[in-house]
Design a protein around this motif. Structure first.
Motif, PDB file in Angstrom:
ATOM      1  N   GLN A   1      -5.211   2.731  17.626  1.00  0.00           N
ATOM      2  CA  GLN A   1      -6.602   3.125  17.859  1.00  0.00           C
ATOM      3  C   GLN A   1      -6.641   4.636  18.046  1.00  0.00           C
ATOM      4  OE1 GLN A   1      -6.524   0.398  21.315  1.00  0.00           O
ATOM      5  NE2 GLN A   1      -8.629  -0.056  20.769  1.00  0.00           N
ATOM      6  N   TYR A   2      -7.782   5.242  17.718  1.00  0.00           N
ATOM      7  CA  TYR A   2      -7.896   6.701  17.826  1.00  0.00           C
ATOM      8  C   TYR A   2      -9.084   7.125  18.688  1.00  0.00           C
ATOM      9  CZ  TYR A   2      -4.506   6.900  14.085  1.00  0.00           C
ATOM     10  OH  TYR A   2      -3.358   6.759  13.353  1.00  0.00           O
ATOM     11  N   ALA A   3      -8.893   8.255  19.347  1.00  0.00           N
ATOM     12  CA  ALA A   3      -9.996   8.940  20.026  1.00  0.00           C
ATOM     13  C   ALA A   3      -9.898  10.408  19.630  1.00  0.00           C
ATOM     14  CB  ALA A   3      -9.870   8.790  21.541  1.00  0.00           C
ATOM     15  N   VAL A   4     -11.041  11.071  19.557  1.00  0.00           N
ATOM     16  CA  VAL A   4     -11.050  12.511  19.264  1.00  0.00           C
ATOM     17  C   VAL A   4     -11.609  13.223  20.484  1.00  0.00           C
ATOM     18  CG1 VAL A   4     -11.930  14.327  17.758  1.00  0.00           C
ATOM     19  CG2 VAL A   4     -11.313  12.098  16.794  1.00  0.00           C
TER      20      VAL A   4
ATOM     21  N   LEU B   1     -17.798  14.475  16.618  1.00  0.00           N
ATOM     22  CA  LEU B   1     -16.533  13.875  17.056  1.00  0.00           C
ATOM     23  C   LEU B   1     -16.559  12.354  17.006  1.00  0.00           C
ATOM     24  CD1 LEU B   1     -15.421  16.143  20.023  1.00  0.00           C
ATOM     25  CD2 LEU B   1     -15.535  16.600  17.589  1.00  0.00           C
ATOM     26  N   ASN B   2     -17.732  11.753  17.274  1.00  0.00           N
ATOM     27  CA  ASN B   2     -17.808  10.295  17.217  1.00  0.00           C
ATOM     28  C   ASN B   2     -17.583   9.795  15.795  1.00  0.00           C
ATOM     29  OD1 ASN B   2     -18.228  10.017  19.912  1.00  0.00           O
ATOM     30  ND2 ASN B   2     -20.457   9.859  19.757  1.00  0.00           N
ATOM     31  N   SER B   3     -18.168  10.512  14.818  1.00  0.00           N
ATOM     32  CA  SER B   3     -17.972  10.129  13.414  1.00  0.00           C
ATOM     33  C   SER B   3     -16.504  10.279  13.027  1.00  0.00           C
ATOM     34  CB  SER B   3     -18.815  11.013  12.497  1.00  0.00           C
ATOM     35  OG  SER B   3     -20.143  10.971  12.884  1.00  0.00           O
ATOM     36  N   HIS B   4     -15.910  11.344  13.530  1.00  0.00           N
ATOM     37  CA  HIS B   4     -14.498  11.633  13.270  1.00  0.00           C
ATOM     38  C   HIS B   4     -13.622  10.473  13.762  1.00  0.00           C
ATOM     39  CE1 HIS B   4     -11.552  15.297  13.305  1.00  0.00           C
ATOM     40  NE2 HIS B   4     -11.026  14.276  12.708  1.00  0.00           N
ATOM     41  N   ALA B   5     -13.854  10.074  15.010  1.00  0.00           N
ATOM     42  CA  ALA B   5     -13.062   8.991  15.613  1.00  0.00           C
ATOM     43  C   ALA B   5     -13.338   7.661  14.904  1.00  0.00           C
ATOM     44  CB  ALA B   5     -13.383   8.879  17.102  1.00  0.00           C
TER      45      ALA B   5
ATOM     46  N   GLN C   1     -11.585   3.325  11.414  1.00  0.00           N
ATOM     47  CA  GLN C   1     -11.780   2.497  10.201  1.00  0.00           C
ATOM     48  C   GLN C   1     -10.522   2.523   9.334  1.00  0.00           C
ATOM     49  OE1 GLN C   1     -15.322   4.262   8.574  1.00  0.00           O
ATOM     50  NE2 GLN C   1     -16.687   3.051   9.866  1.00  0.00           N
ATOM     51  N   MET C   2      -9.917   3.718   9.229  1.00  0.00           N
ATOM     52  CA  MET C   2      -8.668   3.830   8.465  1.00  0.00           C
ATOM     53  C   MET C   2      -7.583   2.967   9.119  1.00  0.00           C
ATOM     54  SD  MET C   2      -9.142   5.731   5.815  1.00  0.00           S
ATOM     55  CE  MET C   2      -7.524   6.240   5.224  1.00  0.00           C
ATOM     56  N   ALA C   3      -7.529   3.006  10.452  1.00  0.00           N
ATOM     57  CA  ALA C   3      -6.523   2.212  11.179  1.00  0.00           C
ATOM     58  C   ALA C   3      -6.756   0.724  10.959  1.00  0.00           C
ATOM     59  CB  ALA C   3      -6.568   2.550  12.667  1.00  0.00           C
TER      60      ALA C   3
ATOM     61  N   LYS D   1       0.834  -1.204   0.000  1.00  0.00           N
ATOM     62  CA  LYS D   1       0.000   0.000   0.000  1.00  0.00           C
ATOM     63  C   LYS D   1       0.868   1.253   0.000  1.00  0.00           C
ATOM     64  CE  LYS D   1      -2.380  -1.308   3.607  1.00  0.00           C
ATOM     65  NZ  LYS D   1      -3.344  -1.369   4.697  1.00  0.00           N
ATOM     66  N   GLU D   2       0.294   2.354  -0.474  1.00  0.00           N
ATOM     67  CA  GLU D   2       1.034   3.610  -0.504  1.00  0.00           C
ATOM     68  C   GLU D   2       0.442   4.585   0.500  1.00  0.00           C
ATOM     69  OE1 GLU D   2       1.117   5.131  -4.440  1.00  0.00           O
ATOM     70  OE2 GLU D   2       2.348   3.488  -5.184  1.00  0.00           O
ATOM     71  N   SER D   3       1.231   5.644   0.791  1.00  0.00           N
ATOM     72  CA  SER D   3       0.737   6.694   1.675  1.00  0.00           C
ATOM     73  C   SER D   3      -0.489   7.346   1.047  1.00  0.00           C
ATOM     74  CB  SER D   3       1.822   7.757   1.882  1.00  0.00           C
ATOM     75  OG  SER D   3       2.947   7.157   2.465  1.00  0.00           O
ATOM     76  N   LYS D   4      -1.287   7.960   1.893  1.00  0.00           N
ATOM     77  CA  LYS D   4      -2.560   8.492   1.424  1.00  0.00           C
ATOM     78  C   LYS D   4      -2.781   9.871   2.011  1.00  0.00           C
ATOM     79  CE  LYS D   4      -6.094   5.131   0.842  1.00  0.00           C
ATOM     80  NZ  LYS D   4      -7.422   5.075   0.464  1.00  0.00           N
ATOM     81  N   ILE D   5      -3.353  10.771   1.228  1.00  0.00           N
ATOM     82  CA  ILE D   5      -3.818  12.043   1.780  1.00  0.00           C
ATOM     83  C   ILE D   5      -5.310  12.130   1.496  1.00  0.00           C
ATOM     84  CG2 ILE D   5      -3.731  14.551   1.555  1.00  0.00           C
ATOM     85  CD1 ILE D   5      -0.753  14.333   1.218  1.00  0.00           C
ATOM     86  N   VAL D   6      -6.078  12.380   2.537  1.00  0.00           N
ATOM     87  CA  VAL D   6      -7.533  12.390   2.417  1.00  0.00           C
ATOM     88  C   VAL D   6      -8.054  13.707   2.984  1.00  0.00           C
ATOM     89  CG1 VAL D   6      -9.652  11.124   2.983  1.00  0.00           C
ATOM     90  CG2 VAL D   6      -7.489   9.893   2.834  1.00  0.00           C
ATOM     91  N   TYR D   7      -9.098  14.270   2.358  1.00  0.00           N
ATOM     92  CA  TYR D   7      -9.730  15.488   2.865  1.00  0.00           C
ATOM     93  C   TYR D   7     -11.122  15.137   3.401  1.00  0.00           C
ATOM     94  CZ  TYR D   7      -5.911  17.937   0.658  1.00  0.00           C
ATOM     95  OH  TYR D   7      -4.656  18.371   0.331  1.00  0.00           O
ATOM     96  N   ARG D   8     -11.384  15.554   4.611  1.00  0.00           N
ATOM     97  CA  ARG D   8     -12.674  15.257   5.240  1.00  0.00           C
ATOM     98  C   ARG D   8     -13.103  16.434   6.121  1.00  0.00           C
ATOM     99  NH1 ARG D   8     -13.020  11.417   2.546  1.00  0.00           N
ATOM    100  NH2 ARG D   8     -13.652   9.275   2.992  1.00  0.00           N
ATOM    101  N   TYR D   9     -14.413  16.607   6.273  1.00  0.00           N
ATOM    102  CA  TYR D   9     -14.940  17.609   7.203  1.00  0.00           C
ATOM    103  C   TYR D   9     -15.926  16.930   8.146  1.00  0.00           C
ATOM    104  CZ  TYR D   9     -17.326  21.657   9.097  1.00  0.00           C
ATOM    105  OH  TYR D   9     -17.854  22.574   9.956  1.00  0.00           O
TER     106      TYR D   9
END
Lengths: 196, 106
Positions: A51-54, A15-19, A24-26, A2-10
């Protein structure tokens, strides 16, 4: 490979959707390396390695947020600071619905444009949540609800003053995180009656 | 951090953190102590722990301690904190005695 990725999101105040998206990416094997206003840079890694938290810190003073960040880093977590992207500029004045104690103006010493922490933990198989007791989750959810409430009120005020439908749409959109926070508070308050 | 205003009871988290700090520890070590001593039943979130440590410091029940390594912020229980723990232990003993008396006679 796989290659590095740059993604744009708003995500605004969701915050729950963000996390959830970061996790999911992880799970798909992408680890965050950098983030900007809407930009997220990832590098490939083993799926589920992190794992991520926001975390919302927009109501903290800058020094308090810095101290909290240092604490999280002492715990072994990586922390990125990010704007929530909910501030409005009118001429040279910037309003912050997420400010300390309600609506405020942007200035140094505040967490203006530094309202969110993205916190990364190496996955040790345990669930990753920064807030674990019912009382603390209630206190944190109240902190989240405040800027959402101000945003709805401001948008309604501007809709009335400027007679522009667009502000009603903003108010309607801002109702989503407000309703989510309120529902969570009702659920937690019920739980708090019998459990810590 | 919440305390039960009328009974003076500590929350479980507050009590466990105070107990952890009978030996000076940094945040991560407190988290591990709580997990080990509750056999994994209580996993403290870092945000919850940070808030609880700040609140206990404000009350004067714990205080920053000198850290030999000097890299991480370390805390220790104060005399006032030990007094609070002693009172909590007495309260819990009375409570468990009541529970045993009622439940075991049934």
């Amino acid at each position: 490979m796989k290659e590095s990725k740059i993604v744009y999101r708003y995500f605004g105040g969701l915050l729950n959707s963000h996390a959830r998206w970061l996790n999911q990416m992880a799970a798909r094997g992408y680890r965050l390396t950098d983030t900007g206003r809407l930009r997220y840079a990832f590098v490939p890694t083993e799926g589920g390695a992190v794992q991520y938290a926001v975390e919302y810190v927009g109501d903290l003073r800058r020094a308090e947020a810095d101290d909290y960040r240092a604490f999280l880093e002492e715990m072994g977590y990586r922390v990125w600071v990010k704007p929530i992207n909910l501030n409005w500029s009118v001429g040279k004045v910037t309003l912050r619905p997420s400010a300390e104690g309600g609506v405020g103006l942007a200035s140094s010493g505040t967490t203006f444009n530094r309202e969110l922490f993205i916190v990364e933990k190496v996955n040790d198989g345990r669930p990753f949540s920064l807030h674990s007791t019912v009382a603390d989750r209630i206190a944190y959810t109240k902190r989240l609800r405040r800027p959402a409430l101000w945003l709805v009120l401001f948008a309604l005020l501007l809709a009335g003053l400027l007679r522009q439908w667009a502000w009603l749409i903003v108010a309607a959109v801002a109702l989503v995180p407000l309703a989510a926070a309120q529902l969570e508070l009702v659920r937690l308050s019920r739980e708090a009656k019998t459990r810590e | 951090m919440r305390e039960h205003a009328h009974s003076g009871a500590l929350t479980e988290v507050s009590f466990l953190i105070l107990l952890a700090l009978y030996t000076p520890r940094h945040g991560y070590a407190v988290m591990q102590f709580v997990e080990e001593r509750t056999a994994g039943r209580l996993l403290l979130g870092a945000g919850t722990l940070y808030g609880a440590l700040s609140a206990l410091c404000d009350k004067g029940w714990i205080a920053p301690a000198d850290d030999a390594a000097g890299r991480r912020k370390t805390y220790t229980v104060t005399d006032a904190g030990r007094g609070v723990c002693a009172a909590e232990l007495a309260r819990l003993r009375a409570l468990t005695a009541t529970a045993a008396e009622i439940m075991e006679e049934v």
